[in-house]
Each structure stands twice: as C-alpha cells, then as structure tokens.
Scaffold this active site. Structure first.
Site, PDB file in Angstrom:
ATOM      1  CE  LYS A   9      -1.636   2.909   2.833  1.00 11.85           C
ATOM      2  NZ  LYS A   9      -1.780   4.115   2.000  1.00 11.85           N
ATOM      3  CD  GLU A  43      13.370   0.631   9.424  1.00 17.58           C
ATOM      4  OE1 GLU A  43      13.765   1.554  10.171  1.00 17.58           O
ATOM      5  OE2 GLU A  43      14.033  -0.387   9.190  1.00 17.58           O
ATOM      6  CB  CYS A  58      12.953   8.812   8.612  1.00 21.01           C
ATOM      7  SG  CYS A  58      13.844   7.735   7.500  1.00 21.01           S
ATOM      8  CD  GLU A  70      10.052  12.441  11.864  1.00 17.65           C
ATOM      9  OE1 GLU A  70       8.916  12.047  12.151  1.00 17.65           O
ATOM     10  OE2 GLU A  70      10.874  11.783  11.207  1.00 17.65           O
TER      11      GLU A  70
END
Ligand code: NDP
Length: 433
Positions: free
Chosen positions: A154, A229, A263, A335
């Site tokens: 997906k 992750e 990331c 983040e």
C-alpha cells in the site's frame, strides 16, 4: 470502487486519477496473494533469482519514466528521482542473489540430526510513506519476494504512481500474477485491512511513530510479525577538531535533502557556528504538511538564516536555520519533517552525547571529528541505529538499517534482511535402526 485525484505538489495541478481500494477489494487481493504464494514458494531458487533479476532489468529499462513520474507525483528534483529509481533496480539485484543462499543448518544430536529450513512467512503487507515512495517500497518488497513470500503493497495515498508502475513492471518482467500487488488507497482502509487480515503474516511499516504504535497494537492481536521504521530527530555533531568546511558544506544536505522530509534528517546541528550552503530542493508534499512545518517557525522565532522559495503555486518552504532555542521548544524536540534545523552549542564530548540522546527517537546521526578515538567513543554512546562519521549519509542497501528507541523495531536492508521474512523450521531426523 471510488477514485481520487493525485496532485503535483510543485504546481498543485492534477496528475492522475487513481482508484481508492476498498476493504473488500483489499481482502480479495490478499486472498489472491495467498493462493499465489503456494506456487511462488515452490519456484526453484535459481528461477526465483532469475525472475528478480528480470524485474530489476525491467525497472532499469524504465528508470527515466519512473523518475519523471516521481517528479510529477512527489515533487522530487529529477536528479534525486533518478537515484531513487536506480535504487529500486539495485535493491532488486542485490536480493536476487538471496534465494540461492537461503540455506539451513544441520545440527548433530544424540540419535540423529536436526536440520533447519528458512521458510517463507506467506503474504507480507507493505505500508509505505510518501517521502521516498520508490526506495522504501523496494526495501520491503525485494527481500520479501526473494524469500518466497508474496507482497501486497500500500503506497501512501498521495504518492502511489511509481509503486503502481513498478507493479506493472513486475508482471512485464515475468513475475507470476498476484505475487506482487499494489493497492493505492487510504491507510485507514487498505493499511488497516493488511494489519487485521489473518492471512497477512507480516507487516513492514514505514511511517510516523504514532501510526506505528497503532499498527503494533493491531499486529499484537494476531501475534503478527512486524518491522517498524519510524520517525527520527537526529543530531549532526560537529566537534571543533573536525574539517569544519566539509562539515559545513554537507550539513545542509544532511537536513534539507528531500526538503527535509527524511526520517534520517539531521535536524539538530550541535555546533558553535552555523554555516550554510545553497541547497536545491523540491516542494513539500501538500498544503497541510506545509502548514504543519510552518508552525515550527512562528513569528518571532530566532531565524538565523532563511533561504528563498519560489513564489506562486506549489507547496514550497524555504530552508530555515534557527539559532539556539530552548530544549523544550517544539522545533527542538519534534520531528519537523521539513527544511527547518536548529543549531545548539555544546561544551564537551559528554555534553554533546547527552544532548544527542535527549530525544525519544534514535534513527540516525552524524559525527564530525578528526579524532578517530573520539569518533568511535561517541558513535558507541549515541543511542541511534545508523550513524556516519565525517559524512552526512548513513543509508546503504547492503548494510543494516533501522532505529533504536521510538524510531522503530527490527532491521531492514543488508545481508541478514531475509531473516525478517522467513521463519526457522527445525526438523529432527532419527538415525536409529
Ligand atoms: P504516516 O504514518 O502518516 O503514514 C505512513 C503510511 O501508513 C501511509 O501509507 C499511510 O496511509 C499509512 N497509514 C496511515 N494510517 C494507517 C493506519 N491506521 N493503519 C495502517 N496504515 C496507515 O507517515 P507519513 O506518510 O506522514 O510519513 C512520514 C513519517 O515516516 C515520518 O515520521 C518519518 O520519519 C517516517 N519515516 C521513517 C523512515 C524510516 O525508515 N525509519 C523512512 C521514511 C519515513 P495514508 O497515505 O492514507 O496516510
């Protein structure tokens, strides 16, 4: 089937209309994948390897087309998009070597011997974010297929186009039908079904820590295997004895690459004096994401430097460096996933390590120093999964990749990646008369 429009984030213009897969259609795809897996796992290792090499060659032959598609869909600069398409080819080639090396052990025991087999898991569900649609797809897809699993992927709702094309290329390369399927659609629909469907035996998820936590809870109900992750808030530690010019020249790439939507972005520079280089980068992925990023630079924020961004349509955001801010400030702790970096001074080695570890994340980071002993000491002390010394880059498909703490669970890439896509079967063989 409903459909939705995919926009070009650089122009805000429609690129394509894409089917939004429903829950029922997801179930049907999983059922097809389950049937296909019985045959796929029986394909002789050498033949599976050949098919993966053919898949890699097909991607290579269409690399420019894939790159152009990614430029339109994700707004990546074309040079970056070409690298990303090449990464899919390389990762497929690398794991094409794995089927013939999937060997077990023989263990002598009293009265016989045990032999082990590395068995595929079955159907693997792969949930991909929008920041690197092609590489992250390949990191899960290639080892999963090599191990004899079938894959239902997906892509992120906003960036499905390259994944869909790669699904077609798999078929054109000769992979049997339903061995690799791509289902565009929503995480709350397709992603959820992958997590909750009992025939999906493993989820490989890359995305935010928040969604990762929900997926982990969903997988727990079926004791489903899981690789996560997740997010990062990585430090770029520059010691005074470093090659400051080199460190300064690469620091912008360490955080502003992919417009900071990375990331591994080193979004905290621990140093005395920030230096900037010109950066070339694309827009952010959407208007709402740009609004999120902008919140980290409110009026009155201590902006030390602000680059320029194109005027007019497109979700552009200028690269921004914030002068030292308090350790409680959101730009320091969160983040940001955009081109905003904070600069923080430190006193000594111990102080740098403490600041670097003062985060729930632990994905990446860099250390700049000319003292090799210090480089190793600090690398061992920083609680993070992937580090680079005197370099801003730490991700290579032939070395392991993954996070500590809330940045994830499990490792992708590298020679041991197939461990995560197989289970060990242990068989005792009696040698008694
Ligand atoms: P999200 O977590 O929002 O989404 C990631 C994927 O999960 C998308 O495909 C999304 O679908 C899907 N999803 C959303 N909700 C669910 C759900 N309830 N069940 C199942 N699937 C769901 O992340 P972003 O796309 O915003 O990506 C950015 C994040 O990814 C950042 O935190 C970044 O650090 C992290 N990341 C981590 C990497 C790593 O290797 N550690 C690498 C790259 C990114 P939909 O498109 O519908 O939202």
């Amino acid at each position: 089937m409903t459909s939705y429009t995919v926009l070009n984030p650089a122009t805000e213009q429609p690129v394509s209309t894409v089917p939004g897969t429903s829950s029922e259609e997801t179930d049907a795809a999983i059922a097809r994948a389950e049937v296909a897996q019985r045959a796929w796992r029986s394909v002789a290792p050498g033949d599976r390897a050949s098919l993966l090499r053919a898949f890699a060659a097909q991607v290579d032959a269409h690399a420019e087309e894939l790159a152009r598609l990614e430029v339109e869909n994700s707004g990546h600069p074309v040079g970056a998009a070409r690298w990303e398409a090449g990464q899919v080819r390389d990762v497929l080639q690398y794991y094409a070597a794995a089927p013939e090396r999937l060997i077990g052990k023989q263990i002598p025991v009293a009265g016989g011997l045990n032999v082990t087999f590395a068995e595929p898991l079955g159907v693997v569900g792969l949930i991909v974010p929008w920041n690197f649609p092609m590489p992250i797809l390949s990191w899960g897809m290639a080892p999963a297929l090599a191990a004899g699993n079938t894959v239902v992927a997906k892509p992120a709702e906003m960036t499905p186009l390259t994944a869909m094309r790669i699904g077609e290329l798999a078929l054109e390369a000769g992979l049997p039908e339903h061995v690799f399927q791509v289902l565009p659609g929503k995480g709350s629909v397709v992603g959820q079904r992958l997590v909750h469907h009992p025939a999906v035996r493993k989820i490989v998820f890359t995305g935010s820590t928040e969604v990762g936590q929900q997926i982990m809870a969903g997988c727990a109900k079926q004791v489903k295997r899981l690789t996560l992750e997740l997010g990062g808030k990585s430090a770029n530690i520059v010691f005074a004895d470093a090659d400051i010019e080199r460190a300064a020249a690469t620091a912008p790439y360490a955080v502003f690459d992919n417009a900071g939507q990375d990331c591994c972005a080193r979004s905290r520079i621990l140093v005395g004096d920030p230096t900037l280089a010109d950066t070339e980068m694309g827009p952010l992925i959407s208007a709402s994401h740009r609004a999120n990023v902008a919140k980290y630079v409110p009026d009155g924020a201590p902006v030390a430097f602000r680059g320029s961004a194109p005027a007019g349509p497109g979700y552009w955001f200028p690269p921004t460096v914030l002068a030292p801010i308090g350790s409680g400030a959101p730009a320091y702790t969160d983040e940001i996933f955009g081109p905003v970096v904070t600069v923080t001074p430190f006193e000594d080695e111990a102080d740098a390590i403490e600041i670097a570890n003062d985060t729930p994340y632990g994905l990446s980071g860099s250390i700049w120093t000319s003292n090799i002993g210090r480089a190793i000491r600090v690398a061992r002390a920083v609680e993070t999964g992937n580090l680079s010394v005197n370099s801003h880059s730490s991700v290579r498909y032939w070395t392991p990749f993954g996070g500590f703490k809330q940045s994830g669970l499990g490792r992708e890439l590298g020679p041991d990646a197939l461990d995560a896509f197989t289970e060990t079967k242990n068989v005792f063989i009696s040698t008694q008369e």
